[in-house]
Design an enzyme around this catalytic site. Structure first.
Site, PDB file in Angstrom:
ATOM      1  CE  LYS A 147      19.815 -33.479 -37.914  1.00  0.00           C
ATOM      2  NZ  LYS A 147      19.808 -32.145 -38.437  1.00  0.00           N
ATOM      3  CE  LYS A 185      22.969 -32.961 -44.164  1.00  0.00           C
ATOM      4  NZ  LYS A 185      21.726 -33.088 -44.933  1.00  0.00           N
ATOM      5  CG  HIS A 235      12.316 -24.494 -43.775  1.00  0.00           C
ATOM      6  ND1 HIS A 235      12.613 -24.958 -45.043  1.00  0.00           N
ATOM      7  CD2 HIS A 235      12.635 -25.508 -42.917  1.00  0.00           C
ATOM      8  CE1 HIS A 235      13.101 -26.182 -44.945  1.00  0.00           C
ATOM      9  NE2 HIS A 235      13.130 -26.542 -43.670  1.00  0.00           N
ATOM     10  NE  ARG A 284      44.978 -26.387 -43.815  1.00  0.00           N
ATOM     11  CZ  ARG A 284      46.071 -25.661 -43.605  1.00  0.00           C
ATOM     12  NH1 ARG A 284      46.515 -25.504 -42.372  1.00  0.00           N
ATOM     13  NH2 ARG A 284      46.711 -25.127 -44.613  1.00  0.00           N
ATOM     14  CG  HIS A 333      12.889 -30.971 -46.133  1.00  0.00           C
ATOM     15  ND1 HIS A 333      12.186 -31.641 -45.150  1.00  0.00           N
ATOM     16  CD2 HIS A 333      13.536 -29.964 -45.496  1.00  0.00           C
ATOM     17  CE1 HIS A 333      12.428 -31.077 -43.971  1.00  0.00           C
ATOM     18  NE2 HIS A 333      13.230 -30.052 -44.155  1.00  0.00           N
ATOM     19  NE  ARG A 363      22.436 -35.621 -41.582  1.00  0.00           N
ATOM     20  CZ  ARG A 363      23.291 -34.949 -40.828  1.00  0.00           C
ATOM     21  NH1 ARG A 363      24.456 -35.491 -40.519  1.00  0.00           N
ATOM     22  NH2 ARG A 363      23.005 -33.737 -40.401  1.00  0.00           N
ATOM     23  CD  GLU A 384      21.580 -36.258 -46.767  1.00  0.00           C
ATOM     24  OE1 GLU A 384      21.661 -35.437 -45.843  1.00  0.00           O
ATOM     25  OE2 GLU A 384      20.925 -36.077 -47.805  1.00  0.00           O
ATOM     26  CG  ASN A 425      16.806 -34.177 -46.711  1.00  0.00           C
ATOM     27  OD1 ASN A 425      17.023 -33.205 -45.995  1.00  0.00           O
ATOM     28  ND2 ASN A 425      17.777 -34.917 -47.220  1.00  0.00           N
ATOM     29  CD  GLU A 428      12.666 -29.221 -40.641  1.00  0.00           C
ATOM     30  OE1 GLU A 428      12.813 -30.457 -40.580  1.00  0.00           O
ATOM     31  OE2 GLU A 428      12.874 -28.565 -41.681  1.00  0.00           O
ATOM     32  CG  HIS A 478      14.351 -27.964 -50.364  1.00  0.00           C
ATOM     33  ND1 HIS A 478      15.094 -29.122 -50.246  1.00  0.00           N
ATOM     34  CD2 HIS A 478      14.440 -27.334 -49.162  1.00  0.00           C
ATOM     35  CE1 HIS A 478      15.615 -29.175 -49.016  1.00  0.00           C
ATOM     36  NE2 HIS A 478      15.233 -28.104 -48.347  1.00  0.00           N
TER      37      HIS A 478
HETATM   38  N1  GLY Z   1      18.523 -31.106 -41.886  1.00  0.00           N
HETATM   39  C1  GLY Z   1      18.755 -32.387 -42.388  1.00  0.00           C
HETATM   40  C2  GLY Z   1      19.998 -33.027 -41.883  1.00  0.00           C
HETATM   41  O1  GLY Z   1      20.594 -32.542 -40.942  1.00  0.00           O
HETATM   42  O2  GLY Z   1      20.426 -34.010 -42.431  1.00  0.00           O
END
Ligand code: GLY
Length: 345
Positions: free
Chosen positions: A214, A144, A251, A122, A235, A228, A224, A232, A186, A239
């Site tokens: 960031k 993430k 990418h 966990r 993107h 946040r 998010e 993106n 990026e 995507h």
């Molecule tokens: N890669 C986008 C984020 O971490 O929110």
């Protein structure tokens, strides 16, 4: 962003998340300081790394009993099967919830090992040693983690913040040019998220500044629920190009085209002027990245894919630049999306 003390000349970028706060250290050779950031009380450390990183001699010493678990390279390693395999190997070894996982590698290893750490017992503590530009300025920062399903990328995951991140800029010298290009896409994105004078900075400081941008966004909106999503930027088209497949784009190259597309779309929607579009082209082109669609791109097919983006909770959503900075915009006319795609061929 401050010059480090405990980690020599490395730059320290704090990620301020209350009791989940941590530091990101940026500089050449910082991986050799891993033992200083491994969480206290961990008597065993599972080091998860990838074949190319091990082959390049990017080894680490966590300063505690450890075992190295080597995965393949590439996005295809991000499966639930790989998570189960790692968890079983950890359990057979006797890794406990007081111990730690260290991921050494690029975005795929970071996502896989991070998600495994998030669910094993966990949740056990995690440190990233990011060895690619993409992992350093994006994947390793912000918590993430996740793996892919046949139905789509990153559809299973968790927010799981690391205890520390080491961005070893020495490792960038070992990267193939196409991998570096992936990170540069990026990096180009950050020029538009914050006016941080990135143009004038040498690489190590530029990386630290991207991390700081960031970190500030993540500190403001960890899960998010709103802001946040600016991360993106560029993107939605990226995507779609990746999901469509067959375009032979990394990418970062897909994000690069996506940034130019987002600027052209914002201009046609009356949100920014031609000068700002030109700035997008200058920054993206300055990194040697593409500013137009790949040859033969299926524009109607791409518009169709915009609505399948997993971020598209309210219909097709674009992050678009404008007078108040980058914002989520919905309700754009599909004909405008198509016409704008045709304009960047
Ligand atoms: N890669 C986008 C984020 O971490 O929110």
């Amino acid at each position: 962003m401050t010059a480090g003390t405990g980690l020599d000349q490395a730059l320290r970028v704090p990620v301020d998340l209350g009791e989940r706060s941590y530091d990101v250290w940026v500089g050449p050779g910082v991986r050799h300081r891993l033992a200083e950031v491994v969480p206290g009380g961990a008597s065993r450390v599972a080091v998860v790394t990838q074949a190319a990183v091990a082959d390049a001699g990017l080894t680490v010493d966590p300063g505690a009993e450890h075992r190295v678990f080597i995965t393949d390279d590439g996005e295809h390693i991000k499966t639930l099967g790989a998570v189960e395999e790692l968890c079983r190997e950890f359990a057979q070894w006797g890794l406990t919830r007081r111990d730690a996982v260290v991921a050494v590698g690029g975005g795929a290893v970071t996502d896989l090992a991070g998600f495994t750490a998030a669910v094993y017992h966990r949740g056990i503590r995690m440190v990233y040693v990011a060895t690619t530009l993409l992992a350093q300025i994006d994947a390793s920062v912000g918590g993430k983690t996740g793996v892919n399903l046949p139905e789509g990328k990153n559809l299973v995951g968790a927010f799981w913040q690391p205890s520390a991140v080491l961005c070893d800029t020495e490792a960038l010298d070992t990267l193939p040019p196409e991998e570096m290009r992936s990170g540069l896409g990026e990096m180009a994105k950050y020029h538009f998220i914050a006016d941080a004078g990135l143009d004038s900075l040498p690489l190590v400081e530029r990386i630290a500044r991207c991390v700081a941008i960031k970190a500030e966004v993540v500190a403001d909106d960890e899960r998010e629920s709103g802001r946040r999503a600016v991360l993106n930027y560029g993107h939605t088209l990226a995507h779609a190009l990746e999901a469509h497949g067959g375009y032979d784009l990394r990418h970062g190259e897909a994000v690069a085209v996506g940034l130019v597309y987002a600027a052209e779309l914002a201009c046609r929607a009356g949100r920014i002027d031609a000068r700002r579009v030109e700035e997008h082209r200058r920054v993206v082109g300055g990194y040697g990245l593409p500013t137009s669609l790949p040859p033969g791109a299926d524009a109607p097919g791409l518009v169709e894919l915009f609505s399948r983006d997993k971020k598209a909770v309210d219909g097709v959503t674009f992050m678009l630049d404008g007078p108040h900075g980058i914002e989520a915009v919905t309700g754009l006319d599909p004909a405008l999306m198509l016409e704008t795609l045709e304009a960047i061929r």
